[in-house]
Each structure stands twice: as structure tokens, then as C-alpha cells.
Design a protein around this motif. Structure first.
Motif, PDB file in Angstrom:
ATOM      1  N   ARG A  57      22.531  60.863 -11.307  1.00 25.82           N
ATOM      2  CA  ARG A  57      22.094  61.815 -12.319  1.00 25.82           C
ATOM      3  C   ARG A  57      22.572  61.395 -13.705  1.00 25.82           C
ATOM      4  N   ASP A  58      23.746  60.776 -13.782  1.00 26.04           N
ATOM      5  CA  ASP A  58      24.334  60.442 -15.072  1.00 26.04           C
ATOM      6  C   ASP A  58      24.221  58.973 -15.450  1.00 26.04           C
ATOM      7  N   ASP A  59      24.183  58.068 -14.478  1.00 29.22           N
ATOM      8  CA  ASP A  59      24.282  56.634 -14.758  1.00 29.22           C
ATOM      9  C   ASP A  59      23.256  55.833 -13.979  1.00 29.22           C
ATOM     10  N   PHE A  60      23.193  54.552 -14.343  1.00 27.42           N
ATOM     11  CA  PHE A  60      22.410  53.558 -13.613  1.00 27.42           C
ATOM     12  C   PHE A  60      23.336  52.377 -13.361  1.00 27.42           C
ATOM     13  N   HIS A  61      23.452  51.946 -12.113  1.00 28.22           N
ATOM     14  CA  HIS A  61      24.342  50.846 -11.751  1.00 28.22           C
ATOM     15  C   HIS A  61      23.516  49.729 -11.115  1.00 28.22           C
ATOM     16  N   ASN A  62      23.913  48.483 -11.421  1.00 30.59           N
ATOM     17  CA  ASN A  62      23.225  47.320 -10.899  1.00 30.59           C
ATOM     18  C   ASN A  62      24.266  46.289 -10.482  1.00 30.59           C
ATOM     19  N   CYS A  63      24.146  45.775  -9.261  1.00 31.01           N
ATOM     20  CA  CYS A  63      25.067  44.741  -8.764  1.00 31.01           C
ATOM     21  C   CYS A  63      24.265  43.649  -8.073  1.00 31.01           C
ATOM     22  N   THR A  64      24.785  42.430  -8.169  1.00 26.05           N
ATOM     23  CA  THR A  64      24.148  41.278  -7.542  1.00 26.05           C
ATOM     24  C   THR A  64      25.218  40.404  -6.900  1.00 26.05           C
ATOM     25  N   ASP A  65      24.889  39.839  -5.749  1.00 27.84           N
ATOM     26  CA  ASP A  65      25.812  38.905  -5.099  1.00 27.84           C
ATOM     27  C   ASP A  65      25.018  37.841  -4.363  1.00 27.84           C
ATOM     28  N   THR A  66      25.571  36.638  -4.334  1.00 25.68           N
ATOM     29  CA  THR A  66      24.924  35.494  -3.694  1.00 25.68           C
ATOM     30  C   THR A  66      25.882  34.862  -2.696  1.00 25.68           C
ATOM     31  N   THR A  67      25.429  34.706  -1.456  1.00 22.33           N
ATOM     32  CA  THR A  67      26.209  34.014  -0.435  1.00 22.33           C
ATOM     33  C   THR A  67      25.263  33.207   0.444  1.00 22.33           C
ATOM     34  N   SER A  68      25.829  32.597   1.475  1.00 24.72           N
ATOM     35  CA  SER A  68      25.009  31.785   2.370  1.00 24.72           C
ATOM     36  C   SER A  68      24.473  32.579   3.559  1.00 24.72           C
ATOM     37  N   GLU A  69      24.879  33.846   3.701  1.00 25.37           N
ATOM     38  CA  GLU A  69      24.378  34.697   4.787  1.00 25.37           C
ATOM     39  C   GLU A  69      23.878  36.015   4.210  1.00 25.37           C
ATOM     40  N   LEU A  70      22.796  36.514   4.759  1.00 21.19           N
ATOM     41  CA  LEU A  70      22.165  37.721   4.233  1.00 21.19           C
ATOM     42  C   LEU A  70      23.036  38.961   4.427  1.00 21.19           C
ATOM     43  N   TYR A  71      23.591  39.125   5.615  1.00 21.89           N
ATOM     44  CA  TYR A  71      24.399  40.314   5.894  1.00 21.89           C
ATOM     45  C   TYR A  71      25.681  40.329   5.047  1.00 21.89           C
ATOM     46  N   THR A  72      26.252  39.168   4.815  1.00 19.10           N
ATOM     47  CA  THR A  72      27.441  39.080   3.971  1.00 19.10           C
ATOM     48  C   THR A  72      27.099  39.452   2.536  1.00 19.10           C
ATOM     49  N   SER A  73      25.932  39.030   2.074  1.00 20.97           N
ATOM     50  CA  SER A  73      25.497  39.372   0.721  1.00 20.97           C
ATOM     51  C   SER A  73      25.335  40.880   0.566  1.00 20.97           C
ATOM     52  N   ILE A  74      24.726  41.508   1.556  1.00 17.55           N
ATOM     53  CA  ILE A  74      24.511  42.952   1.497  1.00 17.55           C
ATOM     54  C   ILE A  74      25.844  43.688   1.498  1.00 17.55           C
ATOM     55  N   ALA A  75      26.749  43.282   2.374  1.00 22.88           N
ATOM     56  CA  ALA A  75      28.052  43.954   2.461  1.00 22.88           C
ATOM     57  C   ALA A  75      28.850  43.799   1.168  1.00 22.88           C
ATOM     58  N   SER A  76      28.891  42.599   0.622  1.00 22.62           N
ATOM     59  CA  SER A  76      29.691  42.390  -0.578  1.00 22.62           C
ATOM     60  C   SER A  76      29.078  43.055  -1.806  1.00 22.62           C
ATOM     61  N   VAL A  77      27.752  43.095  -1.895  1.00 26.52           N
ATOM     62  CA  VAL A  77      27.140  43.757  -3.050  1.00 26.52           C
ATOM     63  C   VAL A  77      27.369  45.272  -2.986  1.00 26.52           C
ATOM     64  N   LEU A  78      27.390  45.833  -1.800  1.00 29.49           N
ATOM     65  CA  LEU A  78      27.669  47.273  -1.690  1.00 29.49           C
ATOM     66  C   LEU A  78      29.138  47.579  -1.970  1.00 29.49           C
ATOM     67  N   ASP A  79      30.041  46.659  -1.619  1.00 30.17           N
ATOM     68  CA  ASP A  79      31.445  46.832  -1.988  1.00 30.17           C
ATOM     69  C   ASP A  79      31.620  46.798  -3.504  1.00 30.17           C
TER      70      ASP A  79
END
Length: 108
Positions: A57-79
């Protein structure tokens, strides 16, 4: 909460969706999440880029991460996103506390 997935050179399968949504459930305690958009990209099947756009409601957040595995990328970007949102939330609460309890100092 509206969640969208976009795959660029990656087919977003049901296990990938389930993994991302399970990890996103940890952030459920954060207030007023309106939209979440996952963008998953594969480059030459060697690098996987996960990008998350989160609208509250108040903000917009954007994160990006690059790794060699898809699941690792998803987990680290959500962290990363969770840390970013917590920091924003603590700044907001600090500002509210400061405004609600002003200290008046006389110059006499």
C-alpha cells in the motif's frame, strides 16, 4: 494478494510456483501486500535470474538475484526482498514514533 509469474526462456511449472509461493508465505505477516510479480529468466541454461516486484500500500520493492540454479535464485531473491521490506517497515515505524512523541527543547 495477486501473484503473477513470467518465464523468459523458462517454463514456469507447478513445482516452481509452489516453491515460490511457499517461500512467499513467510512474508505473509507483512502488512498490505497488494501485488507480487515473479520474473524468471534463463540465460544459456547456465545462469538463472529471479526478479521480484512487490507492491504494498505504501511502497514498491524490487529485487534481483542471479545464480546457477533456479530454486536457489528464487530463495535468495525472496530473502533479499524480506530484508528490504523489513528495513522499510522499521524506518516507517521509527518515523511514526518520532512524530508521535516530539520532544520540545526550550532555548532559554
Amino acid at each position: 494478494m495477486n501473484v503473477e509469474f513470467t518465464g523468459r526462456h523458462v517454463e514456469v511449472t507447478e513445482p516452481i510456483r509452489k516453491f515460490a509461493l511457499d517461500r512467499l508465505e513467510r512474508m505473509r505477516s507483512l502488512p498490505d501486500i497488494i501485488d507480487v510479480h515473479f520474473i524468471l529468466t534463463s540465460e544459456n541454461n547456465q545462469r538463472y535470474i529471479a526478479e521480484v516486484n512487490l507492491k504494498t500500500r505504501d511502497d514498491f520493492h524490487n529485487c534481483t538475484d542471479t545464480t546457477s540454479e533456479l530454486y536457489t535464485s528464487i530463495a535468495s531473491v525472496l530473502d533479499k526482498l524480506e530484508k528490504q521490506v523489513q528495513k522499510s517497515k522499521s524506518k516507517y515505524l521509527k518515523q511514526r514514533r518520532t512524530a508521535a512523541n516530539p520532544r520540545v527543547i526550550d532555548a532559554e
